[in-house]
Design a protein around this motif. Structure first.
Motif, PDB file in Angstrom:
ATOM      1  N   UNK A   1      -6.260   8.364   7.676  1.00  0.00           N
ATOM      2  CA  UNK A   1      -5.442   9.407   6.917  1.00  0.00           C
ATOM      3  C   UNK A   1      -4.161   8.740   6.544  1.00  0.00           C
ATOM      4  N   UNK A   2      -3.941   7.711   5.746  1.00  0.00           N
ATOM      5  CA  UNK A   2      -2.872   7.062   5.342  1.00  0.00           C
ATOM      6  C   UNK A   2      -2.318   7.754   4.197  1.00  0.00           C
ATOM      7  N   UNK A   3      -3.384   8.307   3.329  1.00  0.00           N
ATOM      8  CA  UNK A   3      -2.730   9.250   2.405  1.00  0.00           C
ATOM      9  C   UNK A   3      -1.993  10.424   2.711  1.00  0.00           C
ATOM     10  N   UNK A   4      -2.472  11.021   3.788  1.00  0.00           N
ATOM     11  CA  UNK A   4      -2.001  12.284   4.206  1.00  0.00           C
ATOM     12  C   UNK A   4      -0.427  12.010   4.725  1.00  0.00           C
ATOM     13  N   UNK A   5      -0.393  10.918   5.624  1.00  0.00           N
ATOM     14  CA  UNK A   5       0.707  10.495   6.417  1.00  0.00           C
ATOM     15  C   UNK A   5       1.597   9.717   5.642  1.00  0.00           C
ATOM     16  N   UNK A   6       1.121   9.226   4.332  1.00  0.00           N
ATOM     17  CA  UNK A   6       1.804   8.070   3.863  1.00  0.00           C
ATOM     18  C   UNK A   6       3.352   8.704   3.327  1.00  0.00           C
TER      19      UNK A   6
ATOM     20  N   UNK B   1       3.955   1.170   2.602  1.00  0.00           N
ATOM     21  CA  UNK B   1       5.051   0.140   2.024  1.00  0.00           C
ATOM     22  C   UNK B   1       5.908   0.704   1.032  1.00  0.00           C
ATOM     23  N   UNK B   2       5.027   1.122  -0.001  1.00  0.00           N
ATOM     24  CA  UNK B   2       5.591   1.746  -1.345  1.00  0.00           C
ATOM     25  C   UNK B   2       6.401   2.991  -0.738  1.00  0.00           C
ATOM     26  N   UNK B   3       5.886   3.961   0.081  1.00  0.00           N
ATOM     27  CA  UNK B   3       6.782   5.208   0.623  1.00  0.00           C
ATOM     28  C   UNK B   3       7.883   4.799   1.121  1.00  0.00           C
ATOM     29  N   UNK B   4       7.922   3.877   2.059  1.00  0.00           N
ATOM     30  CA  UNK B   4       9.049   3.236   2.732  1.00  0.00           C
ATOM     31  C   UNK B   4      10.216   2.594   1.908  1.00  0.00           C
ATOM     32  N   UNK B   5       9.727   2.088   0.862  1.00  0.00           N
ATOM     33  CA  UNK B   5      10.685   1.405  -0.132  1.00  0.00           C
ATOM     34  C   UNK B   5      11.307   2.539  -0.959  1.00  0.00           C
ATOM     35  N   UNK B   6      10.683   3.387  -1.274  1.00  0.00           N
ATOM     36  CA  UNK B   6      11.101   4.906  -2.089  1.00  0.00           C
ATOM     37  C   UNK B   6      12.224   5.431  -1.140  1.00  0.00           C
ATOM     38  N   UNK B   7      12.087   5.735   0.014  1.00  0.00           N
ATOM     39  CA  UNK B   7      12.853   6.337   0.974  1.00  0.00           C
ATOM     40  C   UNK B   7      14.053   5.326   1.403  1.00  0.00           C
ATOM     41  N   UNK B   8      13.993   4.315   1.358  1.00  0.00           N
ATOM     42  CA  UNK B   8      15.066   3.404   1.859  1.00  0.00           C
ATOM     43  C   UNK B   8      15.960   3.349   0.629  1.00  0.00           C
ATOM     44  N   UNK B   9      15.377   3.234  -0.421  1.00  0.00           N
ATOM     45  CA  UNK B   9      16.328   3.333  -1.881  1.00  0.00           C
ATOM     46  C   UNK B   9      17.025   4.831  -1.753  1.00  0.00           C
TER      47      UNK B   9
ATOM     48  N   UNK C   1       0.809  -1.321  -0.004  1.00  0.00           N
ATOM     49  CA  UNK C   1      -0.044  -0.007   0.147  1.00  0.00           C
ATOM     50  C   UNK C   1       0.871   1.125  -0.029  1.00  0.00           C
ATOM     51  N   UNK C   2       0.109   2.426   0.203  1.00  0.00           N
ATOM     52  CA  UNK C   2       1.061   3.686   0.256  1.00  0.00           C
ATOM     53  C   UNK C   2       2.119   3.790   1.198  1.00  0.00           C
TER      54      UNK C   2
END
Length: 817
Positions: free
Chosen positions: A350-355, A19-27, A16-17
């Motif tokens: 509010x996962x989109x706001x916080x994602x 997990x994908x955000x975490x992957x983006x930032x780790x990379x 979801x948003x």
């Protein structure tokens, strides 16, 4: 399908948003050996049916900063990846339809100003000009935040996933995680239906599946799924494309524009929990049956605000389950039960706001072993024993969901799931008029009602002085003039034992605990940046044993911090003994006389000095007496086995009658500690604050050649000076200070209050807050300024000082005039 790698630096579970955000930032942080695993397709859990509103303001500065980071990221991710996101910074409106709500909105505007956000207060007509579809006949005012907006949840998640791939992360769909391989308490690998991936770190971003999955490995994630519905209309006349998002909390509803129509949803007071017996197998890209009967209560409210909805065609009524938590905030961080297992879940719609921000924070937490800034209000370690019970979590979460848009009253307590954890004295104190609050499941007396005065032990909420103000004043004055007895059984209490207990404690503690047996030490525990992770009292009760006392709400956090920072190879063990001991705190100038009347032990100042701990006898009970105070008066914390609580309590109350001893609660503790200038962790001090910024440098052992965690940072800051400093502010007693009020120095914004209240001895409203200056702050800088506080958008004059307002040891009451 591309073959799974056999190893990875980190594995993220959930596409979801978050997990994908975490992957983006780790990379982006260089962890290109990061793998994301999604059991079905990206966004197929709950992200795909999210409403997509993005608001930023919260009551916590760092959570607001995190949400602001999301906005900044969404502003640029489309350009970076070439994928559309549906992101529109069209602003956000919040309405107020009664005077109390208008006060709340004005206080929210002040909070926004404190945190550096632009928030404008509008007249009803000005609000209608921005949102012409609404009826404003009942509107008193509105707040507008121009940097809020809306996004397409699936599109923005796909953009983050593409950005993650571009930076080197690998994403695998249709890859279910079946197990985690753990050996000797350490994560070794993630097992999937397509193979094994060896790794050290796992980040679980599995949404509503997270609790059940994590529980298999002993990790507690307190969330449950709830049904959440919103309606999407057909396009209809009069809907501008740039319409701001709208929140109408008095009608429990929200709105956003969607291709010429409206999305309308809300938070009903009687929500429906979902999957109470477990989430069905194979549930993905799936919605629940629309419940028009249940949604009708929100539709009736919406028609009063947007009359045009009556003739608008309904395209869909979306009913999708989302994960909610017992306190309405999300869950992030490393699990205290399992090293290197991280969680990002429970986003309360509010996962989109916080994602964007949550992914950034999780990635930095994984990489560096600590968050980028203090995220205590969302930290997984804020939970404790009651949260292991799913029925209790669900009961409390239903209440929290139902309060999503209700008034956020100061000092408001939850009602559900109570009583849960009780002191042995609960029934006794209840019969004597105790009005209880709750923290980490514990029932704690907040104040005592006097039936003879017509008082009822029930809070009546408002933004003014609440109904308990006079009762707390009486308790406060009794503590200053005579004596009070507090039931503080809920204190978290630990025992550290073993041959290396001293060495471990001296490494973890900023103050020197290498003192004789029978000595108490007030100390902080610092992170590597010098920030205050724990604030507690340590008693040396034997050569190889320490008794540690900390705040109720910090039980999980502080236990985890101490345990994980015991250096490898040291022989000592940490035990949580909270439930073994009751605590009665006897405080006030008559405390010694009362204590002397119930024990044969010598409690004179010569024999029982401040900062010492001794075992004394009271009514046949061995009592560990700690001479310490958090209220600024002579006093003892009396720690005793729970089975003696009734006997010792009755003995003390009987002996105290001639001296004016009375029961007292936690709200008087707050009033008393504000006058004495004692700091509170979680508000005045925390991981973002150092002892030198908080005026606690005296408790740091830099003058001794003893290594300790955070020493290097502390030495550097002491040498270089600080850029913020905690100060005390006083103002007119008619001004209600709650915290987060904006501080102005010489007309310029300089910070905000971290805590606020009223001092019944000094007769003034009191606040504490950090004065900030990028060029440096010292005592002269603080004291040379002219100050104002912004309270509900109004500026009021105030005075500043760095010394306590009240100090009984100097027989002084200092009132700033």
């Amino acid at each position: 399908m591309t073959e799974l790698p056999s190893t990875a630096k980190a594995v993220i579970i959930g596409g979801g948003i978050i997990g994908c955000s975490t992957a983006y930032h780790l990379a982006k942080l260089g962890w290109t050996d990061t793998v994301l695993l999604e059991r079905k397709k990206l966004t197929s859990g709950t992200t795909f049916h999210a409403a997509g509103l993005v608001g930023q303001l919260r009551s916590n500065a760092n959570i607001t900063q995190l949400l602001g980071y999301s906005v900044d990221l969404y502003n640029k991710i489309e350009e970076e990846t070439g994928l559309g996101t549906g992101w529109k910074m069209n602003g956000g409106l919040r309405l107020a339809c009664n005077e109390e709500r208008w006060t709340e909105v004005k206080r929210q505007a002040t909070t926004a100003h404190s945190f550096g956000l632009e928030m404008e207060l509008l007249t009803p007509k000005e609000a209608q000009e921005l949102w012409p579809l609404m009826d404003i006949s009942d509107v008193i005012g509105a707040a507008f935040m121009p940097t809020d907006g809306q996004a397409n949840p699936s599109d923005i998640t796909q953009a983050l996933a593409k950005g993650a791939r571009m930076a080197g992360a690998r994403i695998f769909e249709d890859t279910k995680v079946t197990d985690i391989e753990i050996e000797d308490g350490k994560i070794r690998a993630v097992i999937t239906e397509h193979g094994r991936i060896e790794c050290e770190k796992v980040i679980c971003c599995a949404g509503q599946w997270t609790r059940t999955f994590a529980k298999r490995f002993g990790v507690n994630v307190p969330l449950v799924p709830m049904e959440h519905q919103y309606m999407v209309t057909e396009p209809f006349e009069g809907v501008p494309s740039g319409l701001p998002t709208l929140r109408d909390p008095d009608r429990l509803t929200y709105y956003k524009e969607e291709v010429g129509g409206l999305v309308m949803g809300g938070y009903e007071p009687n929500p429906i929990p979902w999957a109470t017996d477990g989430i069905p197998q194979g549930f993905h890209y799936t919605l629940l049956d629309s419940n028009f009967d249940h949604f009708e209560q929100l539709m009736e409210q919406a028609l009063g605000r947007v009359p045009a909805l009556e003739n608008a065609g309904i395209k869909t009524l979306t009913n999708g389950p989302e994960s909610f938590t017992p306190d309405g905030n999300f869950i992030i961080g490393e699990a205290p039960e399992l090293r290197n297992f991280y969680v990002g879940a429970g986003f309360n719609a509010f996962g989109i706001a916080a994602g964007g921000g949550a992914g950034m924070a999780l990635a930095e937490w994984v990489k560096n072993g600590e968050p980028p800034f203090d995220l205590w209000s969302a930290d997984i370690r804020r939970f404790g024993r009651p949260h292991f019970d799913t029925d209790w979590v669900r009961t409390r979460t239903v209440e929290a969901y139902g309060k999503h848009y209700t008034m956020a009253w100061p000092y408001e307590e939850h009602d559900s799931g109570r009583p849960c954890r009780k002191s042995p004295l609960y029934d006794t104190l209840k019969s004597q008029g105790a009005c209880f609050g709750e923290k980490l499941g514990w029932e704690r007396p907040n104040w005592f009602a006097d039936a003879a005065r017509g008082e009822t032990p029930k809070d009546v909420y408002s933004f003014g002085r609440q109904n308990w103000f006079d009762a707390v004043g009486r308790e406060h004055k009794a503590a200053r003039k005579a004596a009070v007895l507090y039931d503080q059984t809920s204190f978290a209490k630990f025992s550290l034992k073993g041959p290396d207990a001293l060495a471990a404690m001296n490494w973890i503690c900023a103050n020197d605990v290498n003192k004789p047996v029978g000595t108490l030490t007030y100390t902080q525990m610092l992170n590597d940046k010098g920030g205050i992770e724990c604030d507690l009292t340590v008693g040396r009760v034997a050569h190889d044993e320490f008794y540690i006392v900390t705040g109720t709400g910090y039980a999980t956090h502080d236990f985890d911090w101490i345990r994980r920072n015991i250096p490898d190879g040291m022989n000592c063990q940490l035990f949580d003994i909270t439930s073994s001991n009751a605590v009665l705190s006897l405080m006030g100038p008559k405390a010694r006389s009362i204590l002397a009347a119930v024990t044969r032990d010598d409690v004179s100042n010569d024999e029982f000095k401040f900062g010492t701990i001794r075992t004394i006898g009271i009514a046949g009970c061995p009592v560990q007496a700690l001479r310490v105070t958090y209220v600024g008066e002579l006093g003892w914390e009396l720690h005793l086995p729970v089975e003696y609580a009734h006997t010792v309590y009755a003995t003390l109350m009987e002996a105290g009658k001639p001296h004016g001893l009375v029961n007292a609660g936690y709200r008087s503790i707050e009033s008393l500690r504000l006058e004495k200038g004692y700091r509170a962790w979680g508000s005045d001090i925390g991981p973002d604050h150092t002892p030198f910024e908080a005026g606690l440098g005296w408790a740091v052992k830099l003058s001794k050649d003893i290594p300790f965690k955070g020493r290097t940072a502390a030495e550097e800051q002491k040498a270089q000076g600080v850029k913020k400093m905690l100060a005390c502010f006083t103002t007119d007693p008619g001004v209600v200070l709650l915290g987060r009020e904006t501080i102005y120095r010489n007309g310029k914004r300089a910070g905000w209050l971290t805590s606020g209240g009223y001092g019944h001895t000094v007769g003034q409203s009191i606040g504490y807050g950090y004065i900030r200056n990028p060029d440096g702050v010292d005592a002269e800088y603080v004291l040379s300024g002219d100050y104002e506080l912004e309270v509900a958008t109004e500026r009021v004059p105030c005075k500043v000082q760095l010394s306590p307002l009240y100090d009984p040891s100097m027989s002084r009451v200092k009132i700033c005039t």
